[in-house]
Scaffold this active site. Structure first.
Site, PDB file in Angstrom:
ATOM      1  N   ARG A  45       0.834  -1.203   0.000  1.00 15.67           N
ATOM      2  CA  ARG A  45       0.000   0.000   0.000  1.00 15.67           C
ATOM      3  C   ARG A  45       0.872   1.258   0.000  1.00 15.67           C
ATOM      4  NH1 ARG A  45      -4.233   2.932   3.575  1.00 15.67           N
ATOM      5  NH2 ARG A  45      -5.711   3.498   1.918  1.00 15.67           N
ATOM      6  N   HIS A  49       0.569   4.256  -2.654  1.00 17.39           N
ATOM      7  CA  HIS A  49       0.286   5.638  -2.250  1.00 17.39           C
ATOM      8  C   HIS A  49       1.432   6.591  -2.577  1.00 17.39           C
ATOM      9  CE1 HIS A  49      -3.488   5.326   0.434  1.00 17.39           C
ATOM     10  NE2 HIS A  49      -3.563   4.540  -0.616  1.00 17.39           N
ATOM     11  N   TRP A 191     -12.386 -10.140   9.770  1.00 19.33           N
ATOM     12  CA  TRP A 191     -11.993 -10.670  11.067  1.00 19.33           C
ATOM     13  C   TRP A 191     -11.388 -12.051  10.847  1.00 19.33           C
ATOM     14  CZ3 TRP A 191     -16.278  -8.408   9.335  1.00 19.33           C
ATOM     15  CH2 TRP A 191     -16.515  -7.099   9.781  1.00 19.33           C
TER      16      TRP A 191
HETATM   17  C1  HEM Z   1     -10.357   2.485  -6.135  1.00 20.24           C
HETATM   18  C2  HEM Z   1      -9.089   2.399  -5.709  1.00 20.24           C
HETATM   19  C3  HEM Z   1      -8.757   2.044  -4.280  1.00 20.24           C
HETATM   20  C4  HEM Z   1      -9.399   2.389  -3.128  1.00 20.24           C
HETATM   21  C5  HEM Z   1     -10.640   3.263  -2.950  1.00 20.24           C
HETATM   22  C6  HEM Z   1      -8.661   1.747  -2.033  1.00 20.24           C
HETATM   23  C7  HEM Z   1      -9.001   1.863  -0.680  1.00 20.24           C
HETATM   24  C8  HEM Z   1      -8.399   1.162   0.336  1.00 20.24           C
HETATM   25  C9  HEM Z   1      -8.768   1.251   1.726  1.00 20.24           C
HETATM   26  C10 HEM Z   1      -9.876   2.138   2.296  1.00 20.24           C
HETATM   27  C11 HEM Z   1      -7.955   0.400   2.410  1.00 20.24           C
HETATM   28  C12 HEM Z   1      -7.944   0.157   3.921  1.00 20.24           C
HETATM   29  C13 HEM Z   1      -6.800   0.954   4.541  1.00 20.24           C
HETATM   30  C14 HEM Z   1      -6.782   0.704   6.057  1.00 20.24           C
HETATM   31  O1  HEM Z   1      -7.869   0.867   6.667  1.00 20.24           O
HETATM   32  O2  HEM Z   1      -5.711   0.347   6.607  1.00 20.24           O
HETATM   33  C15 HEM Z   1      -7.078  -0.221   1.465  1.00 20.24           C
HETATM   34  C16 HEM Z   1      -6.126  -1.162   1.791  1.00 20.24           C
HETATM   35  C17 HEM Z   1      -5.210  -1.690   0.880  1.00 20.24           C
HETATM   36  N1  HEM Z   1      -5.047  -1.291  -0.438  1.00 20.24           N
HETATM   37 FE1  HEM Z   1      -6.378  -0.209  -1.503  1.00 20.24          FE
HETATM   38  N2  HEM Z   1      -7.595   1.044  -2.537  1.00 20.24           N
HETATM   39  C18 HEM Z   1      -7.611   1.206  -3.897  1.00 20.24           C
HETATM   40  C19 HEM Z   1      -6.672   0.702  -4.797  1.00 20.24           C
HETATM   41  C20 HEM Z   1      -5.541  -0.009  -4.423  1.00 20.24           C
HETATM   42  C21 HEM Z   1      -4.432  -0.323  -5.329  1.00 20.24           C
HETATM   43  C22 HEM Z   1      -4.349   0.131  -6.791  1.00 20.24           C
HETATM   44  C23 HEM Z   1      -3.527  -1.050  -4.604  1.00 20.24           C
HETATM   45  C24 HEM Z   1      -2.198  -1.626  -5.021  1.00 20.24           C
HETATM   46  C25 HEM Z   1      -1.845  -1.893  -6.267  1.00 20.24           C
HETATM   47  C26 HEM Z   1      -4.078  -1.193  -3.257  1.00 20.24           C
HETATM   48  C27 HEM Z   1      -3.477  -1.907  -2.242  1.00 20.24           C
HETATM   49  C28 HEM Z   1      -3.992  -2.016  -0.945  1.00 20.24           C
HETATM   50  C29 HEM Z   1      -3.472  -2.934   0.054  1.00 20.24           C
HETATM   51  C30 HEM Z   1      -2.331  -3.929  -0.142  1.00 20.24           C
HETATM   52  C31 HEM Z   1      -4.246  -2.738   1.215  1.00 20.24           C
HETATM   53  C32 HEM Z   1      -4.113  -3.465   2.551  1.00 20.24           C
HETATM   54  C33 HEM Z   1      -3.216  -2.651   3.453  1.00 20.24           C
HETATM   55  C34 HEM Z   1      -3.079  -3.277   4.852  1.00 20.24           C
HETATM   56  O3  HEM Z   1      -3.470  -4.457   5.036  1.00 20.24           O
HETATM   57  O4  HEM Z   1      -2.549  -2.572   5.749  1.00 20.24           O
HETATM   58  N3  HEM Z   1      -5.297  -0.545  -3.181  1.00 20.24           N
HETATM   59  N4  HEM Z   1      -7.353   0.252   0.206  1.00 20.24           N
END
Ligand code: HEM
Ligand SMILES: CC(=O)Cn1cnc2ccccc21
Length: 293
Positions: A45, A49, A191
């Site tokens: 992530r 970002h 969960w």
């Molecule tokens: C429409 C596009 C996207 C939205 C709205 C979105 C939104 C989110 C949100 C709200 C979370 C939870 C963050 C948290 O509460 O810790 C998340 C987690 C995550 N996102 Fe996305 N995301 C998007 C696209 C992507 C893309 C393009 C990638 C990577 C190529 C990605 C990789 C991840 C990963 C790996 C997590 C898990 C992080 C963790 O477990 O700490 N996301 N995302």
């Protein structure tokens, strides 16, 4: 539009496998993070970002080149809640290489390591990003909002020059790993069902699980199933839109197709807005397992 020219760097190609291995070992050493999901997902992530705030139409373009996520000004963007942990994991590695690697190269390489060490596809990667000063920090608020529909998702990724639906669907498939955290994003779950294996499971779950739209403790609507899995509204958009849904079905049935598209789309995301020198080699890295480490 003005692009950044990647400078050549002091580290030779061979040394980048050492940096890869150092990051991979940090992931192994921090396997207890987030109830043993581990640190792979949050590093993935971080890389996303560090790159996804790119906007070629703005004066300050963003993207991974300047390594601006290292500044509190950007790290404190509410969209980046939870990522300080990931940045702190990388600080000792930045110090060890003593300015021979830029923050932009380190953040993006960390994403490559995370995907590959979680069993995902090989991601081609190039070095040469150069740290910019605080003037190069893009405005907060350029990362996507999860409470949105398919058209929002398509338009968002068009800004990042992803004009094909299959690239968009593949990139969001990274939600196969990790979880949402109420304190970070206002979404919660799953969960105990979260994974740290990079597979096409996200697409299979979208199609096979029974999803119920519910308001969560933060007042946000999210989709939950009876196994503790969750989907964001923007996740569900991938099966609410006809074109996206066809691609979800393809990726659910053929993981190698998902891997192929993800590999090139993720590389493109990490390199948005950067013109690499012709001589910049495209590097592919071995996983720790492939090196018998
Ligand atoms: C429409 C596009 C996207 C939205 C709205 C979105 C939104 C989110 C949100 C709200 C979370 C939870 C963050 C948290 O509460 O810790 C998340 C987690 C995550 N996102 Fe996305 N995301 C998007 C696209 C992507 C893309 C393009 C990638 C990577 C190529 C990605 C990789 C991840 C990963 C790996 C997590 C898990 C992080 C963790 O477990 O700490 N996301 N995302
Ligand atoms: C098992 C599960 O809920 C997978 N998942 C579904 N949507 C997600 C968004 C961010 C991180 C993980 C996500």
């Amino acid at each position: 539009n003005e692009v950044q020219f990647a400078a050549s760097n002091k580290l030779k190609n061979t040394n980048y496998q050492n940096v890869y291995n150092d990051i991979a070992n940090v992931i192994r050493e921090n396997d207890e993070h987030d109830d043993y999901i581990g640190s792979g997902p949050v590093l993935l992530r971080l890389a996303w970002h560090a790159s996804g705030q790119f906007d070629s139409k703005q004066e300050i373009k963003g993207g991974s080149y300047n390594g601006t996520l290292r500044f509190d000004k950007e790290l404190s963007d509410p969209s980046n809640a939870g990522l300080k942990y990931a940045f702190d994991l990388l600080k000792p590695i930045y110090k060890k290489y003593n300015h021979q690697i830029s923050h932009g190269d380190l953040f993006t390489l960390a994403g490559v390591v995370a995907v590959q060490e979680m069993g995902g596809p090989k991601i081609p990667w190039r070095y040469g990003r150069v740290d910019g000063d605080i003037e190069t920090v893009p405005l907060n608020g350029r990362l996507p909002d999860a409470n949105q529909n398919a058209n929002y998702v398509r338009n968002f990724f068009h800004r990042l020059n992803f004009l094909e639906d299959k690239e968009i669907v593949a990139l969001i498939g990274a939600h196969c790993v990790g979880k949402t955290h109420l304190k970070n994003s206002g979404f919660e779950g799953p969960w105990g069902a979260a994974t740290n294996m990079f597979t096409n499971e996200f697409f299979r779950n979208l199609l096979t699980e029974k999803w119920v739209l519910e308001k969560n403790e933060a007042g946000n609507q999210q989709y939950n199933n009876d196994k503790g899995y969750m989907m964001l509204p923007t996740d569900m958009a991938l099966v609410q839109d006809g074109s996206f849904k066809k691609i979800v079905e393809e990726f659910a049935n053929d993981e190698s197709s998902f891997f192929k598209v993800f590999s090139s789309a993720f590389n493109k995301l990490l390199e948005n807005g950067i013109k690499f020198e012709k001589s910049s080699p495209v590097l592919y890295f071995k996983t720790l397992d492939e090196q018998d480490i």
